[in-house]
Write a protein that holds these residues in place. Structure first.
Motif, PDB file in Angstrom:
ATOM      1  N   LYS A  79       0.748  -1.290   0.089  1.00  0.00           N
ATOM      2  CA  LYS A  79       0.106  -0.232  -0.004  1.00  0.00           C
ATOM      3  C   LYS A  79       0.931   1.442  -0.038  1.00  0.00           C
ATOM      4  O   LYS A  79       0.675   2.387  -0.575  1.00  0.00           O
ATOM      5  N   ASN A  80       1.745   1.598   0.858  1.00  0.00           N
ATOM      6  CA  ASN A  80       2.639   2.526   0.907  1.00  0.00           C
ATOM      7  C   ASN A  80       3.700   2.635   0.069  1.00  0.00           C
ATOM      8  O   ASN A  80       4.638   3.799   0.255  1.00  0.00           O
ATOM      9  N   ALA A  81       3.811   1.961  -1.126  1.00  0.00           N
ATOM     10  CA  ALA A  81       4.836   2.139  -1.990  1.00  0.00           C
ATOM     11  C   ALA A  81       5.066   3.559  -2.670  1.00  0.00           C
ATOM     12  O   ALA A  81       6.129   3.800  -2.726  1.00  0.00           O
ATOM     13  N   TRP A  82       4.066   3.969  -3.013  1.00  0.00           N
ATOM     14  CA  TRP A  82       4.054   5.339  -3.676  1.00  0.00           C
ATOM     15  C   TRP A  82       4.458   6.401  -2.703  1.00  0.00           C
ATOM     16  O   TRP A  82       5.428   7.232  -2.943  1.00  0.00           O
ATOM     17  N   ALA A  83       4.238   6.476  -1.295  1.00  0.00           N
ATOM     18  CA  ALA A  83       4.781   7.413  -0.374  1.00  0.00           C
ATOM     19  C   ALA A  83       6.284   7.230  -0.340  1.00  0.00           C
ATOM     20  O   ALA A  83       7.016   8.056  -0.098  1.00  0.00           O
ATOM     21  N   VAL A  84       6.594   5.731  -0.136  1.00  0.00           N
ATOM     22  CA  VAL A  84       8.049   5.581   0.004  1.00  0.00           C
ATOM     23  C   VAL A  84       8.917   6.253  -1.224  1.00  0.00           C
ATOM     24  O   VAL A  84       9.939   6.856  -0.996  1.00  0.00           O
ATOM     25  N   LEU A  85       8.365   6.045  -2.482  1.00  0.00           N
ATOM     26  CA  LEU A  85       9.091   6.507  -3.475  1.00  0.00           C
ATOM     27  C   LEU A  85       9.198   8.127  -3.501  1.00  0.00           C
ATOM     28  O   LEU A  85      10.019   8.467  -3.867  1.00  0.00           O
ATOM     29  N   CYS A  86       8.060   8.597  -3.284  1.00  0.00           N
ATOM     30  CA  CYS A  86       8.239  10.159  -3.208  1.00  0.00           C
ATOM     31  C   CYS A  86       8.972  10.349  -2.127  1.00  0.00           C
ATOM     32  O   CYS A  86       9.713  11.708  -2.341  1.00  0.00           O
ATOM     33  N   ILE A  87       9.082  10.390  -1.109  1.00  0.00           N
ATOM     34  CA  ILE A  87       9.767  10.856   0.076  1.00  0.00           C
ATOM     35  C   ILE A  87      11.307  10.510  -0.253  1.00  0.00           C
ATOM     36  O   ILE A  87      11.953  11.381  -0.072  1.00  0.00           O
ATOM     37  N   SER A  88      11.696   9.097  -0.571  1.00  0.00           N
ATOM     38  CA  SER A  88      12.942   8.897  -0.784  1.00  0.00           C
ATOM     39  C   SER A  88      13.539   9.676  -2.018  1.00  0.00           C
ATOM     40  O   SER A  88      14.752  10.113  -1.893  1.00  0.00           O
ATOM     41  N   GLY A 123       8.452   9.654 -12.421  1.00  0.00           N
ATOM     42  CA  GLY A 123       7.344   9.621 -13.487  1.00  0.00           C
ATOM     43  C   GLY A 123       6.687   8.658 -14.410  1.00  0.00           C
ATOM     44  O   GLY A 123       5.542   8.514 -14.347  1.00  0.00           O
ATOM     45  N   ILE A 124       7.489   7.967 -14.728  1.00  0.00           N
ATOM     46  CA  ILE A 124       7.119   6.663 -15.371  1.00  0.00           C
ATOM     47  C   ILE A 124       6.200   5.705 -14.541  1.00  0.00           C
ATOM     48  O   ILE A 124       5.161   5.240 -14.963  1.00  0.00           O
ATOM     49  N   ILE A 125       6.758   5.579 -13.278  1.00  0.00           N
ATOM     50  CA  ILE A 125       5.898   4.771 -12.374  1.00  0.00           C
ATOM     51  C   ILE A 125       4.711   5.648 -11.998  1.00  0.00           C
ATOM     52  O   ILE A 125       3.566   4.840 -11.912  1.00  0.00           O
ATOM     53  N   PHE A 126       4.600   6.702 -11.799  1.00  0.00           N
ATOM     54  CA  PHE A 126       3.506   7.458 -11.555  1.00  0.00           C
ATOM     55  C   PHE A 126       2.364   7.459 -12.808  1.00  0.00           C
ATOM     56  O   PHE A 126       0.952   7.212 -12.663  1.00  0.00           O
TER      57      PHE A 126
END
Length: 172
Positions: A127-136, A155-158
């Motif tokens: 669930k929190n993969a997107w948050a980890v990606l953005c913060i890191s 951006g590609i992942i988004f």
């Protein structure tokens, strides 16, 4: 002769920023605001106590190793992971490399390890993969401006997540 003991926190912050690339923002080629915020905060908190500085860098490094280990362990066995981490940290030439990393490089290693953890979380549909990606990514870019290149895979992942409806605008 200026002593650090005579500075207030506001004066120390102003003096430190004046002598970095942030103080000369338009004319300097480098811009690492997060790095200097962390350095100034550490200076304020730890002062001249070198063992605390080294301990914080060691903790940051081990957090990075743990994040890297968690990311890799999702795809390889624990035995392979343990052997790889043992080789990466115990051979004399590797120890020499790790011991010479500065705080900026350790911060980059840690944030990039968390970026890899976010990618592995994404593959495992956590669930929190997107948050980890953005913060890191944000932390990595603030430590070294070169990590702005992480915006390309982010951006590609988004776009992929939006297209496959695994993320909605409201979640962002």
């Amino acid at each position: 002769d200026i002593s650090i003991d005579n500075f207030t926190a506001k004066e120390a912050m102003r003096e430190a920023l004046a002598h970095t690339e942030i103080g000369g923002f338009p004319s300097e080629a480098r811009f690492r605001p997060g790095y200097y915020v962390v350095r100034i905060l550490e200076s304020y908190l730890f002062g001249t106590h070198a063992p605390i500085w080294f301990a914080v860098n060691a903790i940051s490094f081990f957090l990075g190793m743990a994040a890297f280990g968690l990311a890799v362990s999702r795809f390889f066995s624990k035995t392979i992971l343990f052997c790889a981490m043992l080789v990466a940290t115990s051979f004399p030439f590797h120890l020499d490399l790790w011991s010479r990393l500065g705080p900026g490089e350790i911060g980059c290693f840690t944030s990039f390890s968390f970026f890899l953890l976010g990618i592995s979380m994404l593959f495992c549909k956590e669930k929190n993969a997107w948050a980890v990606l953005c913060i890191s990514t944000t932390v990595a870019m603030n430590y070294k401006e070169n990590f702005i290149l992480l915006m390309i895979p982010l951006g590609i992942i988004f776009l992929y997540l939006l297209r496959t409806r695994q993320i909605r605008w409201i979640e962002i």
